[in-house]
Design a protein around this motif. Structure first.
Motif, mmCIF file in Angstrom:
data_model
loop_
_atom_site.group_PDB
_atom_site.id
_atom_site.type_symbol
_atom_site.label_atom_id
_atom_site.label_comp_id
_atom_site.label_asym_id
_atom_site.label_seq_id
_atom_site.Cartn_x
_atom_site.Cartn_y
_atom_site.Cartn_z
ATOM 1 N N MET A 18 0.820 -1.170 0.000
ATOM 2 C CA MET A 18 0.000 0.000 0.000
ATOM 3 C C MET A 18 0.880 1.255 0.000
ATOM 4 O O MET A 18 0.544 2.235 -0.656
ATOM 5 N N SER A 19 1.966 1.200 0.724
ATOM 6 C CA SER A 19 2.882 2.352 0.747
ATOM 7 C C SER A 19 3.410 2.652 -0.650
ATOM 8 O O SER A 19 3.494 3.816 -1.048
ATOM 9 N N LYS A 20 3.726 1.597 -1.381
ATOM 10 C CA LYS A 20 4.211 1.786 -2.755
ATOM 11 C C LYS A 20 3.151 2.469 -3.611
ATOM 12 O O LYS A 20 3.470 3.336 -4.419
ATOM 13 N N PHE A 21 1.891 2.066 -3.432
ATOM 14 C CA PHE A 21 0.803 2.677 -4.192
ATOM 15 C C PHE A 21 0.750 4.180 -3.929
ATOM 16 O O PHE A 21 0.678 4.980 -4.856
ATOM 17 N N LYS A 80 3.684 6.018 -5.415
ATOM 18 C CA LYS A 80 3.592 6.093 -6.868
ATOM 19 C C LYS A 80 2.457 7.014 -7.322
ATOM 20 O O LYS A 80 2.632 7.889 -8.165
ATOM 21 N N GLU A 81 1.263 6.809 -6.769
ATOM 22 C CA GLU A 81 0.066 7.525 -7.222
ATOM 23 C C GLU A 81 -0.075 8.923 -6.607
ATOM 24 O O GLU A 81 -0.746 9.769 -7.170
ATOM 25 N N LYS A 82 0.475 9.104 -5.421
ATOM 26 C CA LYS A 82 0.359 10.370 -4.702
ATOM 27 C C LYS A 82 -1.102 10.810 -4.557
ATOM 28 O O LYS A 82 -1.446 11.971 -4.731
ATOM 29 N N ASN A 83 -1.954 9.836 -4.239
ATOM 30 C CA ASN A 83 -3.375 10.088 -4.062
ATOM 31 C C ASN A 83 -3.619 10.499 -2.611
ATOM 32 O O ASN A 83 -3.888 9.670 -1.751
ATOM 33 N N LEU A 84 -3.528 11.786 -2.364
ATOM 34 C CA LEU A 84 -3.662 12.288 -0.998
ATOM 35 C C LEU A 84 -5.091 12.174 -0.481
ATOM 36 O O LEU A 84 -5.309 12.038 0.723
ATOM 37 N N GLU A 85 -6.067 12.227 -1.390
ATOM 38 C CA GLU A 85 -7.455 12.073 -0.959
ATOM 39 C C GLU A 85 -7.682 10.676 -0.382
ATOM 40 O O GLU A 85 -8.306 10.525 0.670
ATOM 41 N N ALA A 86 -7.157 9.661 -1.045
ATOM 42 C CA ALA A 86 -7.290 8.284 -0.558
ATOM 43 C C ALA A 86 -6.543 8.101 0.754
ATOM 44 O O ALA A 86 -7.061 7.483 1.692
ATOM 45 N N LEU A 87 -5.363 8.646 0.838
ATOM 46 C CA LEU A 87 -4.571 8.526 2.062
ATOM 47 C C LEU A 87 -5.275 9.215 3.228
ATOM 48 O O LEU A 87 -5.365 8.663 4.329
#
Length: 147
Positions: A1-4, A7-14
């Protein structure tokens, strides 16, 4: 998950995952034999924070995810009228097709049940039951108690 996330830099998901992890201990049951003691002040704070995050969310998917958590918090904190209101305002109009729709509907049904509105509860539980296999055992248990 950390890699995702790297890579994606999806701050909303995080941001959503971090929020959901804070909410989880307050809306789950760990010991079915003992009544849960819930910190209503913390839960109210999480609910308020969830509303802020809901309004800041950029996509309908994350709006639905936050709405589900908000309805859960209101329900498990005993604010049943608020749980119904939040479902109607935040979840109901959301067009996203997700398992969270029937799960939220079941929470609304549970709120009706807790308010003694058994016919409304039974109807909504039956709709949630029809829409999803998730939590069917719980829904059957509650419906059996209503009949």
């Amino acid at each position: 998950m950390s890699k995702f996330f790297l890579k994606e830099k999806n701050l909303e998901a995080l941001g959503y995952i971090l929020y959901a992890k804070k909410v989880e201990p307050h809306v789950t049951t760990t010991d079915y034999w003992s009544p849960e003691t819930r910190d209503s002040i913390v839960m109210d704070g999480l609910l308020k924070n969830g509303l802020q995050l809901y309004h800041a969310a950029k996509t309908d998917l994350f709006k639905l995810k936050y709405a589900y958590q908000i309805v859960r918090l209101a329900h498990y904190n005993g604010h049943y009228n608020d749980a119904i209101k939040y479902y109607d305002e935040l979840v109901g109009p959301n067009p996203t097709q997700s398992i969270l729709q029937p799960m939220s509907l079941a929470l609304k049904a549970g709120a009706f049940f807790r308010l003694g509105r058994n016919e409304d509860a039974a109807y909504l539980f039956s709709k949630a039951f029809h829409q999803s296999h998730v939590k069917k055992f719980l829904i059957i248990t509650v419906l059996t108690g209503l009949l």
